[in-house]
Write an enzyme that holds these catalytic residues in place. Structure first.
Site, mmCIF file in Angstrom:
data_model
loop_
_atom_site.group_PDB
_atom_site.id
_atom_site.type_symbol
_atom_site.label_atom_id
_atom_site.label_comp_id
_atom_site.label_asym_id
_atom_site.label_seq_id
_atom_site.Cartn_x
_atom_site.Cartn_y
_atom_site.Cartn_z
ATOM 1 N N TYR A 114 62.487 -42.031 -25.974
ATOM 2 C CA TYR A 114 63.450 -42.772 -26.796
ATOM 3 C C TYR A 114 63.310 -42.481 -28.290
ATOM 4 C CZ TYR A 114 63.941 -45.615 -22.579
ATOM 5 O OH TYR A 114 64.169 -46.037 -21.300
ATOM 6 N N HIS A 133 69.637 -45.563 -30.457
ATOM 7 C CA HIS A 133 69.206 -46.956 -30.268
ATOM 8 C C HIS A 133 67.930 -47.256 -31.054
ATOM 9 C CE1 HIS A 133 70.711 -50.329 -28.110
ATOM 10 N NE2 HIS A 133 69.883 -50.344 -27.099
ATOM 11 N N ASN A 181 65.734 -55.038 -25.077
ATOM 12 C CA ASN A 181 66.364 -56.231 -24.509
ATOM 13 C C ASN A 181 65.494 -57.482 -24.563
ATOM 14 O OD1 ASN A 181 68.396 -54.438 -24.023
ATOM 15 N ND2 ASN A 181 68.209 -54.478 -21.807
ATOM 16 N N ASN A 224 72.297 -56.085 -26.778
ATOM 17 C CA ASN A 224 71.324 -56.849 -25.982
ATOM 18 C C ASN A 224 70.098 -57.274 -26.776
ATOM 19 O OD1 ASN A 224 72.906 -56.815 -23.669
ATOM 20 N ND2 ASN A 224 72.058 -54.859 -22.995
#
Length: 186
Positions: free
Chosen positions: A15, A20, A66, A112
């Site tokens: 990631y 994000h 989240n 989220n």
């Protein structure tokens, strides 16, 4: 005066350079600039810095996006920082790439991470710095888009946008949110 600056993202090398993770990337750039290192602490990577008499606690939640509220709520309580001294850096699909928008409060807009912060920390009344990542994806491809890496062209432009975000973070902690918004929001 103490401030909690939370950059949102997901942990793990897969990631690292995704859209994000712009919150993590922005705090990494600030830490590099200030010669800081993040240490692994409860629910977050954490670093501290002083700026113009302010104590800034930088966190990158390790709870995954989240569940960001769990880490933020823990550190607000642990450090006795009032919610009005919290700033969350987050990616935003609704803004063009590189556009920055500081807000004193607002809705989760379907994000989220923000939704979880609202649920755990008691509502939407906290500052957020929305970092535009654009919306260059086909219907139904939103998750793939936010979890994809920035393009080469975007990577070349990121440092300039992150430096402006850092100015806004420092402004938030010194001249306040209203003056920072009027100075930097387009």
């Amino acid at each position: 005066m103490k401030y909690l600056i939370a950059g949102l993202g997901n942990i793990g090398p897969e990631y690292e350079l995704t859209r994000h993770n712009i919150g993590f990337l922005t705090l990494d750039r600030l830490a590099d600039r200030e010669g800081l290192a993040f240490s692994t602490e409860r629910y977050a990577g954490k670093a501290e810095m002083k700026y113009k008499g302010r104590q800034l606690h930088l966190i990158k939640p390790t709870t995954y996006m989240n569940l960001s509220g769990k880490a933020i709520n823990y550190w607000l309580q642990e450090l006795s920082i009032p919610k009005e001294n919290l700033l969350v850096i987050v990616d935003d699909l609704a803004l063009p790439f590189g556009k920055l928008r500081l807000r004193a409060k607002g809705s989760s807009a379907g994000h989220n991470g923000l939704r979880n912060i609202e649920a755990v920390c008691g509502g939407p009344n906290y500052a957020r710095l929305r970092f535009g990542i654009g919306d260059d994806f086909h219907k139904g491809q939103q998750v793939d888009y936010v979890l994809s890496n920035f393009s080469r062209e975007e990577m070349d432009q990121l440092p300039e946008h992150m430096d402006k975000a850092i100015e806004m973070i420092l402004g938030f902690s010194t001249i306040g949110i209203q003056r920072t918004m009027s100075q930097y929001n387009d």
